[in-house]
Design a protein around this motif. Structure first.
Motif, PDB file in Angstrom:
ATOM      1  N   SER B  88      49.169  48.730  50.476  1.00 16.82           N
ATOM      2  CA  SER B  88      48.307  48.800  49.298  1.00 16.82           C
ATOM      3  C   SER B  88      48.095  50.238  48.861  1.00 16.82           C
ATOM      4  O   SER B  88      48.193  50.562  47.676  1.00 16.82           O
ATOM      5  N   GLY B 230      43.947  46.136  43.150  1.00 18.70           N
ATOM      6  CA  GLY B 230      43.560  44.728  43.156  1.00 18.70           C
ATOM      7  C   GLY B 230      44.610  43.804  42.577  1.00 18.70           C
ATOM      8  O   GLY B 230      44.481  42.583  42.676  1.00 18.70           O
ATOM      9  N   GLU B 231      45.653  44.343  41.955  1.00 16.53           N
ATOM     10  CA  GLU B 231      46.657  43.488  41.332  1.00 16.53           C
ATOM     11  C   GLU B 231      47.456  42.726  42.392  1.00 16.53           C
ATOM     12  O   GLU B 231      47.908  43.314  43.368  1.00 16.53           O
ATOM     13  N   ALA B 232      47.641  41.437  42.185  1.00 14.94           N
ATOM     14  CA  ALA B 232      48.294  40.632  43.221  1.00 14.94           C
ATOM     15  C   ALA B 232      49.646  40.086  42.800  1.00 14.94           C
ATOM     16  O   ALA B 232      50.673  40.356  43.417  1.00 14.94           O
ATOM     17  N   GLN B 236      53.346  41.011  44.274  1.00 15.91           N
ATOM     18  CA  GLN B 236      53.852  40.051  45.240  1.00 15.91           C
ATOM     19  C   GLN B 236      55.279  39.623  44.909  1.00 15.91           C
ATOM     20  O   GLN B 236      56.094  39.387  45.788  1.00 15.91           O
ATOM     21  N   THR B 255      51.294  44.118  50.570  1.00 14.86           N
ATOM     22  CA  THR B 255      50.002  44.711  50.253  1.00 14.86           C
ATOM     23  C   THR B 255      48.919  43.715  50.657  1.00 14.86           C
ATOM     24  O   THR B 255      49.209  42.558  50.945  1.00 14.86           O
ATOM     25  N   THR B 257      46.684  42.347  48.797  1.00 12.14           N
ATOM     26  CA  THR B 257      46.587  41.232  47.851  1.00 12.14           C
ATOM     27  C   THR B 257      47.737  40.246  48.031  1.00 12.14           C
ATOM     28  O   THR B 257      47.545  39.043  47.948  1.00 12.14           O
ATOM     29  N   SER B 258      48.942  40.756  48.300  1.00  7.23           N
ATOM     30  CA  SER B 258      50.070  39.833  48.375  1.00  7.23           C
ATOM     31  C   SER B 258      49.961  38.939  49.602  1.00  7.23           C
ATOM     32  O   SER B 258      50.271  37.755  49.546  1.00  7.23           O
ATOM     33  N   THR B 261      47.277  36.220  48.778  1.00  2.00           N
ATOM     34  CA  THR B 261      47.710  35.140  47.880  1.00  2.00           C
ATOM     35  C   THR B 261      48.772  34.267  48.544  1.00  2.00           C
ATOM     36  O   THR B 261      48.823  33.076  48.290  1.00  2.00           O
ATOM     37  N   ALA B 281      40.215  40.584  52.341  1.00  4.16           N
ATOM     38  CA  ALA B 281      39.520  40.529  51.055  1.00  4.16           C
ATOM     39  C   ALA B 281      38.308  41.450  51.085  1.00  4.16           C
ATOM     40  O   ALA B 281      37.999  42.136  50.102  1.00  4.16           O
ATOM     41  N   LEU B 284      39.458  44.925  50.600  1.00  6.93           N
ATOM     42  CA  LEU B 284      39.743  45.115  49.174  1.00  6.93           C
ATOM     43  C   LEU B 284      38.462  45.371  48.391  1.00  6.93           C
ATOM     44  O   LEU B 284      38.394  46.268  47.543  1.00  6.93           O
ATOM     45  N   THR B 288      37.213  48.643  46.284  1.00  7.33           N
ATOM     46  CA  THR B 288      36.825  48.605  44.879  1.00  7.33           C
ATOM     47  C   THR B 288      35.480  49.297  44.677  1.00  7.33           C
ATOM     48  O   THR B 288      35.289  50.051  43.724  1.00  7.33           O
TER      49      THR B 288
END
Lengths: 316, 304
Positions: B88, B230-232, B236, B255, B257-258, B261, B281, B284, B288
């Motif tokens: 990430s 934060g982009e997933a 991914q 990452t 996020t990946s 998900t 999470a 993450l 943020t």
């Protein structure tokens, strides 16, 4: 001007809410509308009662399109019924049905395989309904020059012992593994029935969850190997024979090709009348030979063999 | 008598006014309350879920943050999240490195170099970029950037480099629009004095405009990084998702996020693997918060 706009929006919001509530009532009230087909469902014979109310299903995204399509048809026949189908994955479906948040939990794997250890009790309460079968085939990039592998060769490739296609009779090309995430039901099925062992993730391997993306990457990446459900196979990838058996629908039905798994729809305890009618409808010839086949699944009713949680195969 | 009536009228009018005021006020308070409750319950939910990895499943904190082996389904499960945390950070930093110069130049072009047609042309383009759904970015990345990288560099094209490039395009609009706002808000007389002293346009940009708007530009960069972190979905699709720290930029990596998900839907609530995803999470979310905190800090310095 601005304040008027916000009031209009608030009004619109409340009216949408009110309307949707009306919609539900309307549906329930008109439930006595003609339902000639209802008698087709085997459970409807004893009580002439109309089906009404709502069914909520969630879980496996692999099974979702089939359940959605069948639900659509079932709702057409029963005007008072509302069936919602959500995705979320097999784990989500099983969790939610075990906690009674949904009526049906869709899963690619047996509940006992996901709800383990502390949750094992939860799995016992769930009742399995096997509605379809999905077979999985190993596939490669078209140019690797191999059209079949043995079980041992596959194991060696997926555990990293063989890293070049020339070692299994193909071109001199590095092998690139396209895997699924460790928690994926497709991967669990492939490891259990094609490899016979769990595999560790390898450095440099690629993992994708969506079958469409897997197919695209395998078709475009030189030396790539992965696995896909039969319904996804086409000319862009090379389908491999497994121990010289062609992964065809007929071979799956007769039990010759071993890499397949049931698609399950779990209920918590025995289903109520409405849910049972829906699940029974799933097993009618109309659905099994129609929607199930049409969407690339194999009808569970046609299978000449059956398999239990432990993986023991018996002839029907 | 008459006086009384007038007083009464007056009173009722005030009451109507008050009622209106009261309704508006309570409606707004209700909305704000709802917002606060939503945020607090979300933070509480993620925290309680995320901490249960360490409390319920007894995974040691250092194993989680510094362990490099992620094998939650193995016979001897291990929950090392370092590959994801590292993935990430690397993708986010690289994306910011690629996007920042491009965005700042675009913003300078729109406000200083050709404020007329430059802005008319670029503004809608930038706005369009921010409106494209992330799955489209991912798909374009997979169809264009990955094959390009595969042909030019060793490896399969999928990896950190592809992820960073896709992310950098995604955060371009964020950085550009914040920078444009900051540049437009710059007092005109500052530039005029610089020109009056005989400075060229380049000297004005490099020595007056950029230094004075630097905190604002950095705010844009941090906001862009927050978005990238934060982009997933798009990441991914192109990063490969192997749970390892990659040895090169063109090797499959993951990452936070990946991995969330990919795993969240397939695992059951309360299982150790699911809990460890919640811990990620939580990481993450805390990151943020950190980004927001940095932005607040920068904004304090922003006053010119």
């Amino acid at each position: 001007m601005r304040s008027r706009k916000s009031w209009v929006m608030a009004l619109a919001l409340t009216s949408v809410l009110a309307l949707s509530a009306c919609g539900n009532n309307g549906g329930n009230n008109t439930a006595n509308g003609g339902n000639a087909e209802a008698s087709n469902a085997p459970t409807q014979t004893n009580s002439g009662a109309e089906l009404s109310g709502s069914i909520l299903a969630s879980g496996s995204t692999a099974l979702q399109p089939l359940v959605e399509q069948v639900a659509e048809k079932f709702m057409e026949q029963h005007a008072g019924l509302d069936i919602q189908v959500q995705g979320g994955g097999s784990g989500t479906g099983l969790t939610q049905v075990a906690e009674k948040q949904v009526d049906i939990g869709n899963s690619d794997v047996f509940a006992e395989e996901k709800l383990k250890d502390a949750d094992a009790e939860k799995a016992k309460a769930l009742v399995d309904h096997q509605v379809a079968v999905v077979a999985i085939a190993a596939v490669t990039h078209p140019a690797v020059g191999v059209d079949g592998l043995t079980k041992q060769q596959l194991v060696d490739i997926f555990t990293g012992k063989i890293t070049n296609w020339k070692d299994v009779g193909g071109a001199d090309q590095k092998i690139q593994i396209i895997n699924r995430p460790a928690s994926s039901g497709t991967r669990a099925t492939f490891e259990k029935f094609a490899l016979g062992t769990k595999t560790e993730d390898l450095q440099g391997s690629i993992q994708e969850d969506s079958s469409g993306t897997v197919k695209k990457i395998i078709g475009e990446t030189p030396g790539a190997i992965g696995y896909l459900a039969l319904s996804y196979l086409d000319q862009t990838v090379q389908t491999l024979k497994y121990d010289s058996v062609d992964p065809s629908v007929d071979n799956v039905i007769s039990g010759k090709y071993p890499v397949w798994a049931y698609e399950h729809m779990y209920t918590n305890g025995e289903p109520n009348e409405t849910v049972k009618a829906f699940l029974d409808y799933f097993l009618t010839d109309e659905v099994q030979n129609g929607d199930v086949t049409e969407l690339g699944y194999i009808p569970a009713s046609k299978m000449q063999v059956s398999r239990d949680v432990a993986g023991t195969v018996t002839n029907k | 008598m008459l006086n009384n009536k007038i007083a009464q009228n007056h009173k009722s009018r005030i009451e109507k006014h008050h009622i209106e005021d009261f309704i508006g006020r309570s409606y707004m308070s209700f909305c704000v309350l709802l917002l606060i409750v939503a945020i607090i319950s979300m933070v509480y939910f993620v925290m309680s879920k995320g901490i249960s990895t360490f409390v319920v499943d007894k995974v040691s904190v250092s194993d989680f943050f510094f362990g490099t082996k992620w094998s939650p389904e193995g016979s001897n499960p291990s929950f090392g999240a370092l590959p994801f945390i590292a993935g990430s950070f690397v993708t986010t930093l690289l994306a910011a490195l690629i996007a920042s110069p491009l965005s700042i130049c675009a913003a300078l072009f729109m406000t200083e170099i050709v404020p007329g047609w430059g802005k008319k042309l670029l503004q809608p383009v930038i706005e369009l970029l921010s409106g494209i759904p992330s799955v489209v970015y991912g798909f374009v990345g997979l169809s264009v950037i990955v094959p390009f990288l595969r042909n030019v560099f060793p490896g399969q094209g999928i990896g950190v480099a592809a992820g960073s490039i896709v992310l950098s395009v995604m955060i371009l609009p964020t950085i550009t629009s914040v920078t444009v706002d900051a540049l437009s808000a710059l007092p005109q007389n500052l530039k005029e004095s610089s020109f009056a002293l005989g400075a060229t346009r380049w000297q004005t940009i490099a020595r007056v405009i950029i230094p004075t708007t630097l905190p604002a530009i950095l705010t844009g960069v941090v906001l862009g990084m927050a978005r990238a972190f934060g982009e997933a979905l798009a990441v991914q699709m192109v990063i490969g998702n192997a749970p390892f720290i990659p040895k090169s930029l063109f090797e499959s990596a993951s990452t936070l996020t990946s991995v969330i998900t990919l795993g969240m839907g397939n695992t059951t609530m309360g299982s150790p693997q699911n809990n460890s995803l919640w811990s990620m999470a939580l990481v993450l979310m805390l990151m943020t918060f950190l980004f927001v905190f940095i932005v607040r800090l920068l904004e304090k310095r922003r006053a010119i």
